[in-house]
Design a protein around this motif. Structure first.
Motif, PDB file in Angstrom:
ATOM      1  N   SER A 131       4.255   5.269  -5.782  1.00  0.00           N
ATOM      2  CA  SER A 131       4.309   5.211  -7.249  1.00  0.00           C
ATOM      3  C   SER A 131       3.470   6.311  -7.901  1.00  0.00           C
ATOM      4  CB  SER A 131       3.831   3.839  -7.730  1.00  0.00           C
ATOM      5  OG  SER A 131       2.450   3.657  -7.465  1.00  0.00           O
ATOM      6  N   LYS A 132       2.527   6.883  -7.135  1.00  0.00           N
ATOM      7  CA  LYS A 132       1.676   7.942  -7.683  1.00  0.00           C
ATOM      8  C   LYS A 132       2.382   9.290  -7.733  1.00  0.00           C
ATOM      9  CE  LYS A 132      -2.602   5.735  -6.108  1.00  0.00           C
ATOM     10  NZ  LYS A 132      -3.804   5.855  -5.238  1.00  0.00           N
ATOM     11  N   GLU A 191       0.837  -1.211   0.000  1.00  0.00           N
ATOM     12  CA  GLU A 191       0.000   0.000   0.000  1.00  0.00           C
ATOM     13  C   GLU A 191       0.868   1.256   0.000  1.00  0.00           C
ATOM     14  OE1 GLU A 191      -3.585   2.021   2.668  1.00  0.00           O
ATOM     15  OE2 GLU A 191      -2.811   0.025   3.151  1.00  0.00           O
ATOM     16  N   ILE A 203       8.147  -3.590  -6.338  1.00  0.00           N
ATOM     17  CA  ILE A 203       6.893  -4.259  -6.707  1.00  0.00           C
ATOM     18  C   ILE A 203       7.159  -5.707  -7.093  1.00  0.00           C
ATOM     19  CG2 ILE A 203       5.075  -4.342  -8.467  1.00  0.00           C
ATOM     20  CD1 ILE A 203       5.040  -1.299  -8.447  1.00  0.00           C
ATOM     21  N   TYR A 225       2.108   2.288 -12.623  1.00  0.00           N
ATOM     22  CA  TYR A 225       3.459   2.855 -12.748  1.00  0.00           C
ATOM     23  C   TYR A 225       3.803   3.085 -14.218  1.00  0.00           C
ATOM     24  CZ  TYR A 225       8.550   3.188 -12.536  1.00  0.00           C
ATOM     25  OH  TYR A 225       9.849   3.599 -12.682  1.00  0.00           O
ATOM     26  N   SER A 232      -1.997  -4.160 -10.734  1.00  0.00           N
ATOM     27  CA  SER A 232      -2.555  -2.823 -10.937  1.00  0.00           C
ATOM     28  C   SER A 232      -1.502  -1.755 -10.645  1.00  0.00           C
ATOM     29  CB  SER A 232      -3.777  -2.616 -10.038  1.00  0.00           C
ATOM     30  OG  SER A 232      -4.791  -3.554 -10.338  1.00  0.00           O
ATOM     31  N   ALA A 233      -0.693  -1.997  -9.607  1.00  0.00           N
ATOM     32  CA  ALA A 233       0.361  -1.034  -9.269  1.00  0.00           C
ATOM     33  C   ALA A 233       1.391  -0.947 -10.394  1.00  0.00           C
ATOM     34  CB  ALA A 233       1.035  -1.432  -7.958  1.00  0.00           C
ATOM     35  N   ILE A 236       2.352   1.619  -3.473  1.00  0.00           N
ATOM     36  CA  ILE A 236       1.399   2.141  -4.458  1.00  0.00           C
ATOM     37  C   ILE A 236       1.258   3.658  -4.307  1.00  0.00           C
ATOM     38  CG2 ILE A 236      -1.021   2.126  -5.169  1.00  0.00           C
ATOM     39  CD1 ILE A 236      -1.097  -0.842  -4.476  1.00  0.00           C
ATOM     40  N   ASP A 237       1.177   4.124  -3.061  1.00  0.00           N
ATOM     41  CA  ASP A 237       1.082   5.566  -2.831  1.00  0.00           C
ATOM     42  C   ASP A 237       2.329   6.285  -3.349  1.00  0.00           C
ATOM     43  OD1 ASP A 237      -1.373   5.208  -1.646  1.00  0.00           O
ATOM     44  OD2 ASP A 237      -0.567   5.137   0.398  1.00  0.00           O
ATOM     45  N   SER A 297      -3.625  -6.595  -7.040  1.00  0.00           N
ATOM     46  CA  SER A 297      -3.283  -5.224  -6.670  1.00  0.00           C
ATOM     47  C   SER A 297      -1.876  -4.858  -7.134  1.00  0.00           C
ATOM     48  CB  SER A 297      -3.382  -5.055  -5.146  1.00  0.00           C
ATOM     49  OG  SER A 297      -4.693  -5.288  -4.687  1.00  0.00           O
TER      50      SER A 297
END
Length: 356
Positions: free
Chosen positions: A200-201, A194, A212, A284, A279-280, A197-198, A276
């Motif tokens: 990577s944004k 989690e 990942i 990316y 998706s990450a 993922i944050d 997930s």
């Protein structure tokens, strides 16, 4: 990805025993609990010669062994229980997959206990094996840990129904305690993913993609560890109608079915987490592609702005004698003004069309 390494020079024989784990510096120690509803006897640092005289077959006997380096101790325990050599070999060989075997009134179960390593993306792996026979449960751990501390306290304080049940119920509790480690490991991985993922944004650091992939390997390793556990727990259902093997009481099969359901829940959660991660990864790459498109868009717009200006400069850079504008007194300033007006007009037009 963890791979099994084959030792080319090793001779695998039924009478050959060798501990293959990584905890080779851990001394072998034994602890014995003998209990029923009314009485409890606890023996610390028990020796092999004292096992037989302390075991009471009318009660539940739990022999817990820490450390597998002393092969002779393991063999002596196996000889006392009349355990076949291949089971002893599986206890010492930590590269074996999780499995359940029923042989000569003996129920053999080995399982991988997984826990996250603090301040690391790696996972700690320990093999724990169990032998259940005639009211005697023997657990083999590679090292001393606190997996079963709460169960020892429940036995000592007579909490719950553990003192009222047989050894098969104790086996269920031990397996359940180990499976709780899977939940802890998955939760730890999910927290890290989690945060990843944050990150990577807001970041395009290539190290994010490496992390990942690292967590994807961890989830796949968890999956590889739980699938044989699921199959082993499912096979216990087939023993319910077995009139020959009665190490597990009929009323206790329900508890092992619950463990099977837990294994299915764990696998479903891992599949969700792998999705997930996919998706990450896609997010990316999409972010990278979007930023690349923005850069290309900016460069294209700048190129288009200067394209007509470059054309005008190219025209007046030709060496012809009869070009009428060459002899204008203010021709240089007029052309610069026209170029500036053209540039402003293009900027305004592109802005209205929202091309940048």
């Amino acid at each position: 990805m963890r791979k099994i390494k084959y030792k080319k020079g090793r001779k695998v024989q039924p009478s050959f025993f060798d501990y293959t784990g990584s905890h080779k510096s851990v001394d072998t120690e034994m602890q014995l609990f003998v209990y029923d509803t009314h009485d409890l006897t606890e023996c610390e640092q028990i020796q092999v010669n004292d096992i037989e005289k302390n075991i009471d077959l009318t009660k539940v006997n739990w022999l817990n062994i820490h450390g597998l380096n002393d092969v002779e101790v393991i063999k002596s325990v196996g000889n006392y229980l009349k355990v076949d050599n291949f089971m002893l070999g599986d206890i010492l060989n930590t590269t074996k997959r999780t499995k359940l075997e029923e042989y000569h009134e003996i129920l053999f179960f080995n399982i991988k206990s997984l826990l996250p390593i603090e301040n690391s993306d790696n996972i700690s792996v320990e093999q724990i094996s169990f032998i259940l026979k005639n009211g005697i449960l023997v657990s083999f751990q590679e090292k001393r840990s606190d997996f079963f501390t709460h169960l020892r306290e429940r036995i000592r304080t007579h909490s719950g129904i553990v003192r009222e049940k047989k050894a098969d119920y104790l086996l269920y509790l031990l397996l359940d305690a180990i499976m709780e480690n899977f939940y802890i490991t998955i939760e730890n991985e999910e927290d890290r993913v989690e945060a990843l993922i944050d990150e990577s944004k807001t970041s395009t650091n290539p190290a994010i993609l490496e992390q990942i992939e690292k967590h994807r390997d961890n989830f796949n390793f968890l999956k590889r560890s739980i699938i044989p556990l699921r199959d082993s727990l499912y096979s216990i259902k087939s023993m319910k109608d077995d009139v020959v093997f009665n190490a597990i009481e009929t009323s206790n099969y329900t508890f092992f079915i619950r463990l099977h359901q837990k294994s299915l829940e764990l696998l479903e959660q891992i599949e969700y987490d792998l999705t997930s991660l996919d998706s990450a990864s896609n997010f990316y790459f999409s972010t990278q592609s979007h930023k690349m498109n923005e850069v290309m868009k900016t460069l294209t717009v700048v190129s288009v702005f200067f394209m007509p200006l470059t054309f005008i400069v190219g025209v007046y850079g030709m060496n012809f004698d009869n070009m009428p504008e060459l002899h204008w007194e203010y021709g240089y300033f007029i052309i610069l003004g026209c170029m500036l007006l053209l540039l402003v007009a293009m900027i305004v037009y592109f802005k209205k069309r929202k091309w940048y």
